[in-house]
Design a protein around this motif. Structure first.
Motif, PDB file in Angstrom:
ATOM      1  N   SER A  39       0.826  -1.205   0.000  1.00 29.53           N
ATOM      2  CA  SER A  39       0.000   0.000   0.000  1.00 29.53           C
ATOM      3  C   SER A  39       0.860   1.255   0.000  1.00 29.53           C
ATOM      4  O   SER A  39       2.021   1.235   0.411  1.00 29.53           O
ATOM      5  CB  SER A  39      -0.928   0.015   1.225  1.00 29.53           C
ATOM      6  OG  SER A  39      -0.171   0.136   2.412  1.00 29.53           O
ATOM      7  N   VAL A  40       0.253   2.329  -0.490  1.00 27.32           N
ATOM      8  CA  VAL A  40       0.868   3.653  -0.438  1.00 27.32           C
ATOM      9  C   VAL A  40      -0.158   4.592   0.177  1.00 27.32           C
ATOM     10  O   VAL A  40      -1.299   4.678  -0.287  1.00 27.32           O
ATOM     11  CB  VAL A  40       1.261   4.163  -1.845  1.00 27.32           C
ATOM     12  CG1 VAL A  40       1.796   5.586  -1.762  1.00 27.32           C
ATOM     13  CG2 VAL A  40       2.284   3.238  -2.490  1.00 27.32           C
ATOM     14  N   THR A  41       0.239   5.270   1.233  1.00 26.38           N
ATOM     15  CA  THR A  41      -0.609   6.268   1.882  1.00 26.38           C
ATOM     16  C   THR A  41      -0.001   7.633   1.603  1.00 26.38           C
ATOM     17  O   THR A  41       1.180   7.851   1.884  1.00 26.38           O
ATOM     18  CB  THR A  41      -0.692   6.018   3.399  1.00 26.38           C
ATOM     19  OG1 THR A  41      -1.217   4.713   3.620  1.00 26.38           O
ATOM     20  CG2 THR A  41      -1.567   7.065   4.083  1.00 26.38           C
ATOM     21  N   ALA A  42      -0.792   8.519   1.025  1.00 24.88           N
ATOM     22  CA  ALA A  42      -0.320   9.871   0.732  1.00 24.88           C
ATOM     23  C   ALA A  42      -0.957  10.856   1.701  1.00 24.88           C
ATOM     24  O   ALA A  42      -2.161  10.802   1.935  1.00 24.88           O
ATOM     25  CB  ALA A  42      -0.665  10.256  -0.702  1.00 24.88           C
ATOM     26  N   GLY A  43      -0.141  11.719   2.248  1.00 25.95           N
ATOM     27  CA  GLY A  43      -0.618  12.838   3.050  1.00 25.95           C
ATOM     28  C   GLY A  43      -0.278  14.114   2.301  1.00 25.95           C
ATOM     29  O   GLY A  43       0.886  14.334   1.962  1.00 25.95           O
ATOM     30  N   ILE A  44      -1.280  14.911   2.011  1.00 27.20           N
ATOM     31  CA  ILE A  44      -1.061  16.181   1.305  1.00 27.20           C
ATOM     32  C   ILE A  44      -1.362  17.306   2.281  1.00 27.20           C
ATOM     33  O   ILE A  44      -2.502  17.461   2.738  1.00 27.20           O
ATOM     34  CB  ILE A  44      -1.970  16.299   0.053  1.00 27.20           C
ATOM     35  CG1 ILE A  44      -1.748  15.125  -0.900  1.00 27.20           C
ATOM     36  CG2 ILE A  44      -1.743  17.653  -0.631  1.00 27.20           C
ATOM     37  CD1 ILE A  44      -0.345  15.006  -1.474  1.00 27.20           C
ATOM     38  N   GLY A  45      -0.329  18.050   2.626  1.00 26.63           N
ATOM     39  CA  GLY A  45      -0.475  19.174   3.543  1.00 26.63           C
ATOM     40  C   GLY A  45      -0.610  20.476   2.779  1.00 26.63           C
ATOM     41  O   GLY A  45      -0.042  20.632   1.700  1.00 26.63           O
ATOM     42  N   ILE A  46      -1.381  21.398   3.339  1.00 30.63           N
ATOM     43  CA  ILE A  46      -1.565  22.721   2.744  1.00 30.63           C
ATOM     44  C   ILE A  46      -1.305  23.764   3.823  1.00 30.63           C
ATOM     45  O   ILE A  46      -1.659  23.569   4.993  1.00 30.63           O
ATOM     46  CB  ILE A  46      -2.976  22.891   2.133  1.00 30.63           C
ATOM     47  CG1 ILE A  46      -3.107  24.252   1.437  1.00 30.63           C
ATOM     48  CG2 ILE A  46      -4.060  22.665   3.168  1.00 30.63           C
ATOM     49  CD1 ILE A  46      -4.395  24.427   0.642  1.00 30.63           C
ATOM     50  N   GLU A  80       7.624  19.932  -1.898  1.00 30.91           N
ATOM     51  CA  GLU A  80       8.420  18.958  -1.174  1.00 30.91           C
ATOM     52  C   GLU A  80       7.657  17.642  -1.128  1.00 30.91           C
ATOM     53  O   GLU A  80       6.477  17.608  -0.772  1.00 30.91           O
ATOM     54  CB  GLU A  80       8.688  19.455   0.242  1.00 30.91           C
ATOM     55  CG  GLU A  80       9.467  18.480   1.095  1.00 30.91           C
ATOM     56  CD  GLU A  80       9.632  18.971   2.519  1.00 30.91           C
ATOM     57  OE1 GLU A  80       9.480  18.135   3.433  1.00 30.91           O
ATOM     58  OE2 GLU A  80       9.904  20.168   2.704  1.00 30.91           O
ATOM     59  N   VAL A  81       8.329  16.549  -1.503  1.00 31.03           N
ATOM     60  CA  VAL A  81       7.744  15.207  -1.428  1.00 31.03           C
ATOM     61  C   VAL A  81       8.671  14.352  -0.592  1.00 31.03           C
ATOM     62  O   VAL A  81       9.842  14.181  -0.930  1.00 31.03           O
ATOM     63  CB  VAL A  81       7.556  14.581  -2.834  1.00 31.03           C
ATOM     64  CG1 VAL A  81       7.025  13.154  -2.717  1.00 31.03           C
ATOM     65  CG2 VAL A  81       6.625  15.435  -3.689  1.00 31.03           C
ATOM     66  N   GLU A  82       8.157  13.834   0.508  1.00 30.96           N
ATOM     67  CA  GLU A  82       8.936  12.944   1.378  1.00 30.96           C
ATOM     68  C   GLU A  82       8.473  11.519   1.138  1.00 30.96           C
ATOM     69  O   GLU A  82       7.275  11.232   1.131  1.00 30.96           O
ATOM     70  CB  GLU A  82       8.729  13.327   2.845  1.00 30.96           C
ATOM     71  CG  GLU A  82       9.493  12.440   3.803  1.00 30.96           C
ATOM     72  CD  GLU A  82       9.234  12.758   5.256  1.00 30.96           C
ATOM     73  OE1 GLU A  82       9.755  11.998   6.103  1.00 30.96           O
ATOM     74  OE2 GLU A  82       8.534  13.738   5.568  1.00 30.96           O
ATOM     75  N   LEU A  83       9.428  10.622   0.945  1.00 32.34           N
ATOM     76  CA  LEU A  83       9.138   9.200   0.753  1.00 32.34           C
ATOM     77  C   LEU A  83       9.556   8.463   2.016  1.00 32.34           C
ATOM     78  O   LEU A  83      10.711   8.563   2.447  1.00 32.34           O
ATOM     79  CB  LEU A  83       9.912   8.642  -0.452  1.00 32.34           C
ATOM     80  CG  LEU A  83       9.659   9.349  -1.772  1.00 32.34           C
ATOM     81  CD1 LEU A  83      10.610   8.834  -2.837  1.00 32.34           C
ATOM     82  CD2 LEU A  83       8.218   9.164  -2.218  1.00 32.34           C
TER      83      LEU A  83
END
Length: 142
Positions: free
Chosen positions: A81-88, A135-138
């Motif tokens: 699975s991949v969980t994405a968190g998008i912050g604003i 910024e994208v953190e893996l």
């Protein structure tokens, strides 16, 4: 740089902004939008652009992960699975985004998974679109 050839175009229309509706041209998606309380909204029953972006990015990144694994004859387990968190948040006079992708594939050795994640980040269309813009953190899930 644009793609060499467009293979598919997804089309959606939004009305009413963050308190409106969004729907796709084929009618498969038609949903209410609402602004989260954290952004000064009512926190209503609808979704929001950040959740939609998170859903799209996580699905796309998992597909890219499957693609690069397949090229190396590595079978990813169905539980991957991949969980994405998008912050604003505020950025200068406007707003900016940041993304965190957490990848889980406990059956895959961590070094192998880390390598696959790095490769997926190079081929994923969302990663290519965001590279240099946000910024994208893996992260690998623990």
């Amino acid at each position: 740089m644009p793609p060499e050839k467009i293979l598919y175009t997804g089309t959606a229309t939004s009305t009413g902004g963050r308190e409106g509706r969004a729907s796709t041209s084929d009618g498969r998606l038609d949903l209410a939008l609402s602004t989260p309380r954290e952004l000064g909204g009512t926190g209503g029953d609808g979704t929001n652009p950040e959740q939609l972006f998170a859903a799209g990015y996580s699905a796309c990144f998992l597909s890219a992960l499957k693609f690069v694994a397949g090229k190396q004859k590595i079978a990813l387990p169905a539980s991957t699975s991949v969980t994405a968190g998008i912050g604003i948040g505020p950025l200068g006079g406007g707003f900016g985004l940041q993304a965190t992708l957490t990848i889980s594939a406990p059956e895959i050795d961590r070094d192998t998974l880390q390598s696959l994640v790095g490769q997926a980040h190079q081929v994923c269309p969302y990663s290519n679109a965001t590279r240099g813009n946000i910024e994208v953190e893996l992260r690998l899930a623990s």
